[in-house]
Design a protein around this motif. Structure first.
Motif, PDB file in Angstrom:
ATOM      1  N   UNK A 164      48.945  45.241  41.515  1.00  0.00           N
ATOM      2  CA  UNK A 164      49.371  44.683  40.150  1.00  0.00           C
ATOM      3  C   UNK A 164      49.071  43.586  40.580  1.00  0.00           C
ATOM      4  N   UNK A 172      51.663  41.060  38.891  1.00  0.00           N
ATOM      5  CA  UNK A 172      53.228  40.247  37.156  1.00  0.00           C
ATOM      6  C   UNK A 172      52.968  39.082  37.183  1.00  0.00           C
ATOM      7  N   UNK A 187      42.899  49.463  43.140  1.00  0.00           N
ATOM      8  CA  UNK A 187      43.021  50.932  43.430  1.00  0.00           C
ATOM      9  C   UNK A 187      42.498  51.644  44.715  1.00  0.00           C
ATOM     10  N   UNK A 245      46.814  55.800  37.616  1.00  0.00           N
ATOM     11  CA  UNK A 245      46.383  54.694  37.030  1.00  0.00           C
ATOM     12  C   UNK A 245      47.733  54.397  36.190  1.00  0.00           C
ATOM     13  N   UNK A 246      48.500  53.574  35.859  1.00  0.00           N
ATOM     14  CA  UNK A 246      49.536  53.318  34.391  1.00  0.00           C
ATOM     15  C   UNK A 246      49.010  52.369  34.222  1.00  0.00           C
ATOM     16  N   UNK A 265      47.188  45.768  36.446  1.00  0.00           N
ATOM     17  CA  UNK A 265      46.093  46.593  37.816  1.00  0.00           C
ATOM     18  C   UNK A 265      44.792  45.481  38.646  1.00  0.00           C
ATOM     19  N   UNK A 286      60.375  48.197  32.165  1.00  0.00           N
ATOM     20  CA  UNK A 286      58.541  48.502  31.499  1.00  0.00           C
ATOM     21  C   UNK A 286      58.756  50.072  31.563  1.00  0.00           C
ATOM     22  N   UNK A 331      52.937  44.373  33.933  1.00  0.00           N
ATOM     23  CA  UNK A 331      52.372  43.956  34.911  1.00  0.00           C
ATOM     24  C   UNK A 331      50.307  44.639  34.991  1.00  0.00           C
ATOM     25  N   UNK A 386      45.497  44.794  25.792  1.00  0.00           N
ATOM     26  CA  UNK A 386      47.264  45.569  26.308  1.00  0.00           C
ATOM     27  C   UNK A 386      46.743  46.964  25.539  1.00  0.00           C
ATOM     28  N   UNK A 446      37.928  49.614  41.070  1.00  0.00           N
ATOM     29  CA  UNK A 446      38.382  48.460  40.146  1.00  0.00           C
ATOM     30  C   UNK A 446      39.439  48.649  39.074  1.00  0.00           C
ATOM     31  N   UNK A 483      51.085  48.945  31.469  1.00  0.00           N
ATOM     32  CA  UNK A 483      52.825  48.763  31.508  1.00  0.00           C
ATOM     33  C   UNK A 483      52.327  48.268  30.346  1.00  0.00           C
ATOM     34  N   UNK A 484      54.093  47.976  29.744  1.00  0.00           N
ATOM     35  CA  UNK A 484      54.119  46.958  28.758  1.00  0.00           C
ATOM     36  C   UNK A 484      53.470  45.952  29.344  1.00  0.00           C
ATOM     37  N   UNK A 523      48.183  50.549  45.198  1.00  0.00           N
ATOM     38  CA  UNK A 523      48.362  50.231  44.170  1.00  0.00           C
ATOM     39  C   UNK A 523      47.755  48.358  44.481  1.00  0.00           C
TER      40      UNK A 523
END
Lengths: 113, 112
Positions: free
Chosen positions: B35, B37, B48, A100-101, B45, A89, B43, A2, B57, A103-104, B33
């Motif tokens: 995602x 969860x 996208x 692009x993100x 990915x 989050x 979240x 992560x 990818x 996330x925690x 995008x």
């Protein structure tokens, strides 16, 4: 692995108290750090965001504190209310990278009346 | 207000089925995008797209594909659904540049 580590996983706060959620990252190329709020049955919604050129950003009862040298940032919710009960989050992104993100893992906040 | 609409809130599919999750946005966003969860994992990915017919990818693309034939629509395809794909799927869109996402309400998929 992560890229953004978030803690705690869950948090219980009394009404009127301060809620604090912490995030840490390793990639120094990150340059945008938003927080998202998610209520049950809904998608996450952007709450507040910060860039690394400032150390703090405040919007109403919500404040982001940013420590660039420590590679940490946190969300403070002042005067927490039962309506703030949600999952939060943190996230991070790199400029010019298709937005692009990363996330925690999320923090479930429960504010008790 | 920007809207991102996911076609289904809940889906139940059988193992091995081909599954289509649809997402439509109405703000002319370049980027879209998908995602998933999962509790404790946040979240992640999947895929996208930054333009029509363009796709990239994400971190967990295995078992998924996507399609973007029109700018406003981005589809996630599970070629052969498996039980480990049971999850909440979230679609998001954004303008190019460092702006926040707008998310849809999610599709909770159960594969039995």
């Amino acid at each position: 692995q992560q890229q953004v580590k978030q803690s705690p996983q869950s948090l219980i706060v009394q009404k009127g108290g301060i809620s604090i959620i912490n995030c840490a990252y390793e990639n120094t190329a990150f340059d945008y750090f938003p927080w998202y709020q998610q209520f049950p049955g809904k998608g996450p919604a952007l709450l507040i965001a910060i860039r690394p050129d400032v150390s703090e950003k405040k919007e109403g009862r919500f404040t982001i504190s940013f420590n660039k040298s420590a590679k940490q940032f946190s969300l403070h919710i002042m005067d927490s209310q039962p309506g703030d009960s949600a999952t939060y989050f943190c996230a991070a992104s790199i400029a010019n990278n298709f937005n692009k993100f990363y996330f925690g893992s999320g923090t479930k906040l429960n504010v008790k009346p | 207000d920007v809207k991102v609409t996911q076609s289904s809130r809940y889906l139940v599919k059988r193992t091995g089925e081909k599954v289509f999750l649809e997402c439509v946005q109405d703000m002319d966003h370049e980027n879209m995008f998908w995602y998933r969860q999962d509790p404790g994992l946040g979240l992640r990915l999947i895929y996208f797209s930054y333009d029509v017919k363009m796709k990239e990818k994400g971190d967990i693309p295995e078992g998924y594909s996507v399609s973007r034939e029109k700018k406003e629509r981005f589809s996630l395809i599970l070629e052969s659904a498996s039980t480990n794909q049971t999850s909440m799927y979230l679609c998001a869109s954004s303008w190019e540049g460092n702006y926040g996402y707008t998310f849809g309400s999610g599709t909770r998929l159960t594969v039995v």
